[in-house]
Write an enzyme that holds these catalytic residues in place. Structure first.
Site, PDB file in Angstrom:
ATOM      1  N   LYS A  14       0.802  -1.048  -0.079  1.00  0.00           N
ATOM      2  CA  LYS A  14      -0.067  -0.074  -0.058  1.00  0.00           C
ATOM      3  C   LYS A  14       0.809   1.201   0.027  1.00  0.00           C
ATOM      4  O   LYS A  14       0.565   2.256  -0.942  1.00  0.00           O
ATOM      5  CB  LYS A  14      -0.764   0.108   1.267  1.00  0.00           C
ATOM      6  CG  LYS A  14      -1.956  -1.185   1.260  1.00  0.00           C
ATOM      7  CD  LYS A  14      -2.792  -1.227   2.470  1.00  0.00           C
ATOM      8  CE  LYS A  14      -1.886  -1.013   4.005  1.00  0.00           C
ATOM      9  NZ  LYS A  14      -1.381  -2.337   3.974  1.00  0.00           N
ATOM     10  N   ARG A  89      -9.755   1.347   8.157  1.00  0.00           N
ATOM     11  CA  ARG A  89      -9.420  -0.043   8.476  1.00  0.00           C
ATOM     12  C   ARG A  89     -10.627  -0.702   9.270  1.00  0.00           C
ATOM     13  O   ARG A  89     -10.249  -1.645   9.686  1.00  0.00           O
ATOM     14  CB  ARG A  89      -8.260  -0.068   9.400  1.00  0.00           C
ATOM     15  CG  ARG A  89      -7.066  -0.681   8.832  1.00  0.00           C
ATOM     16  CD  ARG A  89      -5.980  -0.348   9.884  1.00  0.00           C
ATOM     17  NE  ARG A  89      -4.948  -1.034   9.799  1.00  0.00           N
ATOM     18  CZ  ARG A  89      -3.546  -0.843   9.249  1.00  0.00           C
ATOM     19  NH1 ARG A  89      -3.785   0.419   8.463  1.00  0.00           N
ATOM     20  NH2 ARG A  89      -2.734  -1.512   9.448  1.00  0.00           N
ATOM     21  N   ARG A 124      11.569  -6.130   4.671  1.00  0.00           N
ATOM     22  CA  ARG A 124      11.601  -4.642   4.618  1.00  0.00           C
ATOM     23  C   ARG A 124      12.433  -3.961   5.167  1.00  0.00           C
ATOM     24  O   ARG A 124      12.671  -4.235   6.636  1.00  0.00           O
ATOM     25  CB  ARG A 124      10.136  -4.356   4.764  1.00  0.00           C
ATOM     26  CG  ARG A 124       9.734  -2.799   4.859  1.00  0.00           C
ATOM     27  CD  ARG A 124       8.313  -2.367   4.956  1.00  0.00           C
ATOM     28  NE  ARG A 124       7.567  -2.872   6.275  1.00  0.00           N
ATOM     29  CZ  ARG A 124       6.307  -2.659   6.235  1.00  0.00           C
ATOM     30  NH1 ARG A 124       5.678  -2.040   5.573  1.00  0.00           N
ATOM     31  NH2 ARG A 124       5.845  -3.130   7.607  1.00  0.00           N
ATOM     32  N   ARG A 157      10.951  -2.230  10.990  1.00  0.00           N
ATOM     33  CA  ARG A 157       9.776  -1.707  11.705  1.00  0.00           C
ATOM     34  C   ARG A 157       9.834  -2.794  12.984  1.00  0.00           C
ATOM     35  O   ARG A 157       9.771  -3.839  12.765  1.00  0.00           O
ATOM     36  CB  ARG A 157       8.559  -1.686  11.193  1.00  0.00           C
ATOM     37  CG  ARG A 157       8.486  -0.171  10.503  1.00  0.00           C
ATOM     38  CD  ARG A 157       7.288  -0.007   9.619  1.00  0.00           C
ATOM     39  NE  ARG A 157       5.998  -0.858  10.371  1.00  0.00           N
ATOM     40  CZ  ARG A 157       4.901  -0.639   9.520  1.00  0.00           C
ATOM     41  NH1 ARG A 157       4.418  -0.073   8.324  1.00  0.00           N
ATOM     42  NH2 ARG A 157       3.843  -1.077   9.700  1.00  0.00           N
ATOM     43  N   ARG A 168      -1.267  -9.169  13.077  1.00  0.00           N
ATOM     44  CA  ARG A 168      -1.617  -7.988  12.221  1.00  0.00           C
ATOM     45  C   ARG A 168      -2.349  -8.579  11.059  1.00  0.00           C
ATOM     46  O   ARG A 168      -3.382  -8.076  10.658  1.00  0.00           O
ATOM     47  CB  ARG A 168      -0.472  -7.305  11.649  1.00  0.00           C
ATOM     48  CG  ARG A 168       0.136  -6.188  12.567  1.00  0.00           C
ATOM     49  CD  ARG A 168       1.587  -5.895  12.080  1.00  0.00           C
ATOM     50  NE  ARG A 168       1.518  -5.248  11.182  1.00  0.00           N
ATOM     51  CZ  ARG A 168       2.633  -4.771  10.408  1.00  0.00           C
ATOM     52  NH1 ARG A 168       3.923  -5.405  10.942  1.00  0.00           N
ATOM     53  NH2 ARG A 168       2.588  -4.392   9.119  1.00  0.00           N
TER      54      ARG A 168
HETATM   55  P1  AP5 Z   1       4.945  -1.629   1.811  1.00  0.00           P
HETATM   56  O1  AP5 Z   1       4.610  -0.775   0.771  1.00  0.00           O
HETATM   57  O2  AP5 Z   1       5.765  -1.155   3.161  1.00  0.00           O
HETATM   58  O3  AP5 Z   1       3.469  -2.578   2.314  1.00  0.00           O
HETATM   59  P2  AP5 Z   1       2.363  -1.801   3.146  1.00  0.00           P
HETATM   60  O4  AP5 Z   1       1.054  -2.535   2.448  1.00  0.00           O
HETATM   61  O5  AP5 Z   1       2.373  -0.491   3.365  1.00  0.00           O
HETATM   62  O6  AP5 Z   1       2.484  -2.617   4.589  1.00  0.00           O
HETATM   63  P3  AP5 Z   1       2.282  -2.097   5.976  1.00  0.00           P
HETATM   64  O7  AP5 Z   1       3.200  -2.993   6.807  1.00  0.00           O
HETATM   65  O8  AP5 Z   1       2.572  -0.800   6.265  1.00  0.00           O
HETATM   66  O9  AP5 Z   1       0.959  -2.216   6.244  1.00  0.00           O
HETATM   67  P4  AP5 Z   1       0.187  -2.119   7.701  1.00  0.00           P
HETATM   68  O10 AP5 Z   1      -1.182  -1.780   7.223  1.00  0.00           O
HETATM   69  O11 AP5 Z   1       0.290  -3.210   8.528  1.00  0.00           O
HETATM   70  O12 AP5 Z   1       0.783  -0.909   8.489  1.00  0.00           O
HETATM   71  P5  AP5 Z   1       0.424   0.425   8.788  1.00  0.00           P
HETATM   72  O13 AP5 Z   1       1.855   1.175   8.901  1.00  0.00           O
HETATM   73  O14 AP5 Z   1      -0.603   0.960   8.012  1.00  0.00           O
HETATM   74  O15 AP5 Z   1       5.633  -2.983   1.166  1.00  0.00           O
HETATM   75  C1  AP5 Z   1       6.069  -3.969   2.108  1.00  0.00           C
HETATM   76  C2  AP5 Z   1       7.188  -4.812   1.539  1.00  0.00           C
HETATM   77  O16 AP5 Z   1       7.356  -5.499   0.477  1.00  0.00           O
HETATM   78  C3  AP5 Z   1       8.523  -3.431   1.192  1.00  0.00           C
HETATM   79  O17 AP5 Z   1       9.688  -3.823   1.613  1.00  0.00           O
HETATM   80  C4  AP5 Z   1       8.382  -3.356  -0.449  1.00  0.00           C
HETATM   81  O18 AP5 Z   1       9.576  -2.963  -0.833  1.00  0.00           O
HETATM   82  C5  AP5 Z   1       7.828  -4.649  -0.597  1.00  0.00           C
HETATM   83  N1  AP5 Z   1       7.133  -4.753  -2.027  1.00  0.00           N
HETATM   84  C6  AP5 Z   1       6.112  -3.896  -2.099  1.00  0.00           C
HETATM   85  N2  AP5 Z   1       5.230  -4.358  -3.369  1.00  0.00           N
HETATM   86  C7  AP5 Z   1       6.006  -5.363  -3.772  1.00  0.00           C
HETATM   87  C8  AP5 Z   1       5.952  -6.223  -4.821  1.00  0.00           C
HETATM   88  N3  AP5 Z   1       4.997  -6.073  -5.924  1.00  0.00           N
HETATM   89  N4  AP5 Z   1       6.733  -7.282  -5.064  1.00  0.00           N
HETATM   90  C9  AP5 Z   1       7.926  -7.248  -4.368  1.00  0.00           C
HETATM   91  N5  AP5 Z   1       8.071  -6.793  -3.155  1.00  0.00           N
HETATM   92  C10 AP5 Z   1       7.171  -5.695  -2.896  1.00  0.00           C
HETATM   93  O19 AP5 Z   1      -0.128   0.487  10.246  1.00  0.00           O
HETATM   94  C11 AP5 Z   1       0.817   0.020  11.374  1.00  0.00           C
HETATM   95  C12 AP5 Z   1       0.097   0.042  12.680  1.00  0.00           C
HETATM   96  O20 AP5 Z   1      -0.553   1.346  12.823  1.00  0.00           O
HETATM   97  C13 AP5 Z   1      -1.220  -0.901  12.688  1.00  0.00           C
HETATM   98  O21 AP5 Z   1      -0.902  -2.212  13.006  1.00  0.00           O
HETATM   99  C14 AP5 Z   1      -2.068  -0.069  13.929  1.00  0.00           C
HETATM  100  O22 AP5 Z   1      -1.528  -0.549  15.069  1.00  0.00           O
HETATM  101  C15 AP5 Z   1      -1.919   1.357  13.379  1.00  0.00           C
HETATM  102  N6  AP5 Z   1      -2.723   1.718  12.544  1.00  0.00           N
HETATM  103  C16 AP5 Z   1      -2.328   2.450  11.163  1.00  0.00           C
HETATM  104  N7  AP5 Z   1      -3.673   2.716  10.714  1.00  0.00           N
HETATM  105  C17 AP5 Z   1      -4.589   2.585  11.541  1.00  0.00           C
HETATM  106  C18 AP5 Z   1      -6.042   2.865  11.386  1.00  0.00           C
HETATM  107  N8  AP5 Z   1      -6.607   3.285  10.330  1.00  0.00           N
HETATM  108  N9  AP5 Z   1      -6.818   2.034  12.459  1.00  0.00           N
HETATM  109  C19 AP5 Z   1      -6.218   1.716  13.444  1.00  0.00           C
HETATM  110  N10 AP5 Z   1      -4.901   1.284  13.703  1.00  0.00           N
HETATM  111  C20 AP5 Z   1      -4.233   1.737  12.520  1.00  0.00           C
HETATM  112 MG    MG Z   2       2.557   0.840   4.832  1.00  0.00          MG
END
Ligand code: AP5
Ligand code: MG
Length: 211
Positions: A14, A89, A124, A157, A168
């Site tokens: 994402k 979410r 990552r 992270r 997660r």
């Molecule tokens: P990356 O782009 O980093 O993936 P992502 O989908 O952004 O994954 P996240 O781990 O950031 O998602 P998340 O939803 O768990 O975390 P968030 O920060 O939102 O890509 C991942 C890896 O793969 C990278 O190394 C990249 O290079 C590689 N890659 C990407 N595409 C590829 C491809 N096609 N082929 C090969 N490699 C590829 O949330 C974190 C925490 O914050 C949550 O757990 C929660 O506690 C809190 N939080 C955040 N938002 C909310 C909300 N709205 N409500 C409640 N709690 C929330």
């Molecule tokens: Mg992310």
């Protein structure tokens, strides 16, 4: 004016895709994950509330999220649209946006299999300074351990440990995946297959956007 949501499990890409689309369309990305990590780092009230939930791989309470997003979308840089990454979410978050009158042009669900997620998150590396995201093998920085954009050190992270990632994923399936039906009913949902590299996924997303 283009308002988009990027949905998908942890590690779906994402953030990676939002950064590319953001540049191509000239609209900002609003990532609640990035905003919360910045708040934790700065030790703000929101950061203090969020930290324990994030470390455990749990969702931060809806009222906290709804508040920070409502404030963010009012900023002038959102006037031409924006990409929401990692929000909404929960159904409650989606309903809050809808009640505030926000309508989305496209909700893109990146369809990533559970078994791919662990490998993605294990490899990552992120820049703690500017938030740029890399992968040891799929998208390595030019110089090992250093951010291409700003030269700061790359870190893992804290919530990317195997046990937290499993939790997660469970939370994604139970709390967030129901949003697909919510937006399907509003005729804005598109599923994008997560196959091939970052560029191939991006081509599929741009096709959905008609760009
Ligand atoms: P990356 O782009 O980093 O993936 P992502 O989908 O952004 O994954 P996240 O781990 O950031 O998602 P998340 O939803 O768990 O975390 P968030 O920060 O939102 O890509 C991942 C890896 O793969 C990278 O190394 C990249 O290079 C590689 N890659 C990407 N595409 C590829 C491809 N096609 N082929 C090969 N490699 C590829 O949330 C974190 C925490 O914050 C949550 O757990 C929660 O506690 C809190 N939080 C955040 N938002 C909310 C909300 N709205 N409500 C409640 N709690 C929330
Ligand atoms: Mg992310």
């Amino acid at each position: 004016m283009m308002k988009l949501i990027f949905l998908g499990p942890p590690g779906a890409g994402k953030g990676t895709q939002a950064a590319i689309v953001s540049k191509k369309l000239g609209i900002p990305t609003i990532s609640t994950g990035d905003m919360l990590r910045a708040a934790v780092k700065e030790g703000t009230e929101v950061g203090k509330k969020a930290k324990s939930f994030m470390d455990a791989g749990k969702l931060v309470p809806d009222d906290v999220i709804i508040g920070i997003v409502a404030e963010r979308v009012e900023k002038p840089d959102c006037a031409l649209g924006y990409i929401l990454d990692g929000v909404p979410r929960t159904i409650a978050q989606a309903q809050a946006l809808e009640s505030a009158g926000v309508r989305f042009d496209h909700v893109i669900s990146i369809e990533t299999a559970d078994n791919v997620v662990e490998e993605r998150l294990e490899g990552r590396r992120v820049c703690q300074n500017c938030g740029a995201t890399y992968h040891l093998t799929n998208n390595p920085p030019k110089s090992e351990g250093t951010c291409d954009n700003c030269g700061h050190a790359l870190i893992q992270r804290p919530d990317d440990s195997a046990a937290t990632v499993r939790h997660r994923l469970e939370v994604y399936h139970s709390e967030t995946e129901p949003l697909k039906a919510f937006y399907q009913e509003r005729n804005v949902l598109s599923l994008v297959e997560d196959a091939g590299d970052i560029e191939s996924v991006n081509r599929r997303i741009m096709a959905v956007l008609g760009k």
